[in-house]
Design an enzyme around this catalytic site. Structure first.
Site, PDB file in Angstrom:
ATOM      1  N   HIS A 101       0.945  -1.057  -0.123  1.00 35.48           N
ATOM      2  CA  HIS A 101      -0.108   0.148   0.124  1.00 35.48           C
ATOM      3  C   HIS A 101       0.952   1.263  -0.222  1.00 35.48           C
ATOM      4  O   HIS A 101       2.023   1.257   0.355  1.00 35.48           O
ATOM      5  CB  HIS A 101      -0.977   0.236   1.255  1.00 35.48           C
ATOM      6  CG  HIS A 101      -0.342   0.009   2.506  1.00 35.48           C
ATOM      7  ND1 HIS A 101       0.351  -1.208   3.254  1.00 35.48           N
ATOM      8  CD2 HIS A 101       0.100   0.854   3.381  1.00 35.48           C
ATOM      9  CE1 HIS A 101       0.770  -1.053   4.322  1.00 35.48           C
ATOM     10  NE2 HIS A 101       0.589   0.164   4.554  1.00 35.48           N
ATOM     11  N   HIS A 103       0.503   5.405   0.864  1.00 38.99           N
ATOM     12  CA  HIS A 103      -0.028   6.397   1.754  1.00 38.99           C
ATOM     13  C   HIS A 103       0.108   7.689   1.056  1.00 38.99           C
ATOM     14  O   HIS A 103       1.151   8.189   0.540  1.00 38.99           O
ATOM     15  CB  HIS A 103       0.613   6.941   3.199  1.00 38.99           C
ATOM     16  CG  HIS A 103       0.602   5.650   3.817  1.00 38.99           C
ATOM     17  ND1 HIS A 103      -0.187   5.608   5.116  1.00 38.99           N
ATOM     18  CD2 HIS A 103       1.513   4.704   4.126  1.00 38.99           C
ATOM     19  CE1 HIS A 103       0.045   4.535   5.773  1.00 38.99           C
ATOM     20  NE2 HIS A 103       1.061   3.916   5.273  1.00 38.99           N
TER      21      HIS A 103
HETATM   22  P1  AMP Z   1       1.745   0.974   7.263  1.00 42.07           P
HETATM   23  O1  AMP Z   1       2.219   1.446   8.835  1.00 42.07           O
HETATM   24  O2  AMP Z   1       2.384   1.591   6.340  1.00 42.07           O
HETATM   25  O3  AMP Z   1       1.766  -0.512   7.117  1.00 42.07           O
HETATM   26  O4  AMP Z   1       0.272   1.570   7.195  1.00 42.07           O
HETATM   27  C1  AMP Z   1      -0.804   0.737   7.575  1.00 42.07           C
HETATM   28  C2  AMP Z   1      -2.003   1.801   7.699  1.00 42.07           C
HETATM   29  O5  AMP Z   1      -3.321   1.113   7.368  1.00 42.07           O
HETATM   30  C3  AMP Z   1      -2.044   2.715   8.793  1.00 42.07           C
HETATM   31  O6  AMP Z   1      -1.992   3.877   8.692  1.00 42.07           O
HETATM   32  C4  AMP Z   1      -3.467   2.327   9.395  1.00 42.07           C
HETATM   33  O7  AMP Z   1      -4.179   3.337  10.118  1.00 42.07           O
HETATM   34  C5  AMP Z   1      -4.174   1.846   8.103  1.00 42.07           C
HETATM   35  N1  AMP Z   1      -5.357   0.710   8.521  1.00 42.07           N
HETATM   36  C6  AMP Z   1      -5.175  -0.380   9.195  1.00 42.07           C
HETATM   37  N2  AMP Z   1      -6.386  -1.057   9.039  1.00 42.07           N
HETATM   38  C7  AMP Z   1      -7.228  -0.310   8.256  1.00 42.07           C
HETATM   39  C8  AMP Z   1      -8.749  -0.536   7.979  1.00 42.07           C
HETATM   40  N3  AMP Z   1      -9.184  -1.451   8.249  1.00 42.07           N
HETATM   41  N4  AMP Z   1      -9.258   0.566   7.247  1.00 42.07           N
HETATM   42  C9  AMP Z   1      -8.372   1.623   6.687  1.00 42.07           C
HETATM   43  N5  AMP Z   1      -7.108   1.968   7.215  1.00 42.07           N
HETATM   44  C10 AMP Z   1      -6.353   0.935   7.934  1.00 42.07           C
END
Ligand code: AMP
Ligand code: ZN
Length: 138
Positions: A101, A103
């Site tokens: 993913h 951001h």
């Molecule tokens: P990372 O730290 O780059 O792996 O980012 C994971 C991101 O996913 C974090 O910013 C979380 O807030 C977000 N996240 C986790 N679960 C969900 C969800 N069910 N829906 C939307 N965002 C999520």
């Protein structure tokens, strides 16, 4: 490929509902549940890849144009003054969900919300040593 134990596989493929901004054959773009700023979005691949090194080049080639489009929309529609594109790989880099993913974080010129690192110092020999290690496998 999908991973049955992966929450982003389920979100990307619509098995778990999300606030979706955009969808095509390769990606779903959703709002982050814990936004760093208003409008913080995530580009999720529809296929399961752990992170960037696993992403096929033809999928990877579509990510930056999409990130640019989303950032542009944040600036025109949310009055963001800029945006960051962040992509974490492995725990040491802050990755918490092990499904590729990206951001997209809109910025509103508020100093409290800035994402920065502390600039370090370098030496000519230090830069050269690191560069030699990396160059030989690239
Ligand atoms: P990372 O730290 O780059 O792996 O980012 C994971 C991101 O996913 C974090 O910013 C979380 O807030 C977000 N996240 C986790 N679960 C969900 C969800 N069910 N829906 C939307 N965002 C999520
Ligand atoms: Zn997955």
């Amino acid at each position: 490929m999908k991973d049955d134990n992966c929450i982003f596989c389920k979100i990307a493929n619509g098995e778990i509902p999300s606030e979706t901004l955009y969808e095509d054959g390769d990606f779903r773009v959703i709002l982050d549940l814990n936004p760093a700023s208003e409008g913080h979005a995530l580009i999720l691949s529809k296929e399961h890849y752990r992170n960037l090194p696993e992403l096929p080049s033809q999928t990877a080639a579509k990510v930056l144009p999409l990130a640019g489009k989303i950032g542009k929309a944040m600036m025109s529609e949310l009055s963001a003054k800029g945006f960051n594109v962040v992509q974490n790989n492995e725990e040491a880099a802050g990755q918490t969900v092990f499904h590729f993913h990206v951001h997209i974080i809109p910025r509103y010129a508020n100093p409290d919300e800035m994402l920065l690192w502390k600039p370090g110092k370098s030496t000519e020999e230090g830069l050269k040593a690191v560069s030699e290690k990396l160059r030989k496998v690239l």
